[in-house]
Design a protein around this motif. Sequence first.
Motif, PDB file in Angstrom:
ATOM      1  N   ASP A  10      48.834  44.066  39.390  1.00  0.00           N
ATOM      2  CA  ASP A  10      47.018  44.688  38.977  1.00  0.00           C
ATOM      3  C   ASP A  10      45.962  43.834  39.045  1.00  0.00           C
ATOM      4  OD1 ASP A  10      47.760  46.934  37.413  1.00  0.00           O
ATOM      5  OD2 ASP A  10      48.490  45.746  35.438  1.00  0.00           O
ATOM      6  N   ARG A  13      45.306  44.290  43.179  1.00  0.00           N
ATOM      7  CA  ARG A  13      44.544  45.058  43.093  1.00  0.00           C
ATOM      8  C   ARG A  13      43.436  44.700  42.666  1.00  0.00           C
ATOM      9  NH1 ARG A  13      47.637  49.084  40.096  1.00  0.00           N
ATOM     10  NH2 ARG A  13      49.108  49.587  41.918  1.00  0.00           N
ATOM     11  N   VAL A  14      42.506  44.566  41.451  1.00  0.00           N
ATOM     12  CA  VAL A  14      41.525  44.461  40.921  1.00  0.00           C
ATOM     13  C   VAL A  14      40.691  43.170  42.621  1.00  0.00           C
ATOM     14  CG1 VAL A  14      39.738  42.566  39.752  1.00  0.00           C
ATOM     15  CG2 VAL A  14      41.634  44.452  39.094  1.00  0.00           C
ATOM     16  N   HIS A  16      41.818  42.627  45.083  1.00  0.00           N
ATOM     17  CA  HIS A  16      41.761  43.773  46.736  1.00  0.00           C
ATOM     18  C   HIS A  16      40.214  44.882  46.395  1.00  0.00           C
ATOM     19  CE1 HIS A  16      45.278  41.891  48.180  1.00  0.00           C
ATOM     20  NE2 HIS A  16      44.611  41.724  49.365  1.00  0.00           N
ATOM     21  N   GLU A  17      40.819  45.382  45.644  1.00  0.00           N
ATOM     22  CA  GLU A  17      39.591  46.125  45.036  1.00  0.00           C
ATOM     23  C   GLU A  17      38.300  45.270  45.733  1.00  0.00           C
ATOM     24  OE1 GLU A  17      40.476  48.581  41.520  1.00  0.00           O
ATOM     25  OE2 GLU A  17      41.758  49.722  42.957  1.00  0.00           O
ATOM     26  N   SER A  18      38.043  44.549  44.881  1.00  0.00           N
ATOM     27  CA  SER A  18      36.655  43.733  44.655  1.00  0.00           C
ATOM     28  C   SER A  18      36.048  42.983  46.211  1.00  0.00           C
ATOM     29  CB  SER A  18      36.573  42.290  43.464  1.00  0.00           C
ATOM     30  OG  SER A  18      35.500  41.888  44.562  1.00  0.00           O
ATOM     31  N   PHE A  20      37.278  44.770  49.009  1.00  0.00           N
ATOM     32  CA  PHE A  20      36.927  45.472  50.125  1.00  0.00           C
ATOM     33  C   PHE A  20      35.637  45.764  50.245  1.00  0.00           C
ATOM     34  CE2 PHE A  20      41.727  44.434  50.909  1.00  0.00           C
ATOM     35  CZ  PHE A  20      41.089  43.896  53.131  1.00  0.00           C
ATOM     36  N   ASP A  21      34.799  45.869  48.665  1.00  0.00           N
ATOM     37  CA  ASP A  21      34.105  46.463  47.631  1.00  0.00           C
ATOM     38  C   ASP A  21      32.822  45.655  48.883  1.00  0.00           C
ATOM     39  OD1 ASP A  21      35.050  48.391  46.745  1.00  0.00           O
ATOM     40  OD2 ASP A  21      34.690  48.018  44.725  1.00  0.00           O
TER      41      ASP A  21
END
Length: 101
Positions: A10, A13-14, A16-18, A20-21
């Motif tokens: 988790d 994931r947080v 990588h999402e941050s 890439f955003d």
Amino acid sequence: MSCTENCGIDALRVYHESFFDDFFAAFPDIQIEIVQQVAEGDRVVSYIISHGKHSGSFYGIAPTGRSISTSVIRIDRVQDGKIAEHWSVSDAAGLMQQLQS
């Protein structure tokens, strides 16, 4: 050392999402090219080059309008049709140099 928060899949994931955003906001026209890709056994190795224009803030650097090119080599271990492990090396220093030159 034990992990009570911000650990495991988790947390990854947080992160990588941050990242890439932020990356896609800073380089909205990014073009990603898989230059080479090799699979052997359960491993897939990819050499990727990305090109784009710096049009948004990135790690505190205001948009410069400069064109950038950055590369990454990633290794993925696939199990049951999904990425089970991932390693990558990217030229983050080279990207930052292009933005500050």
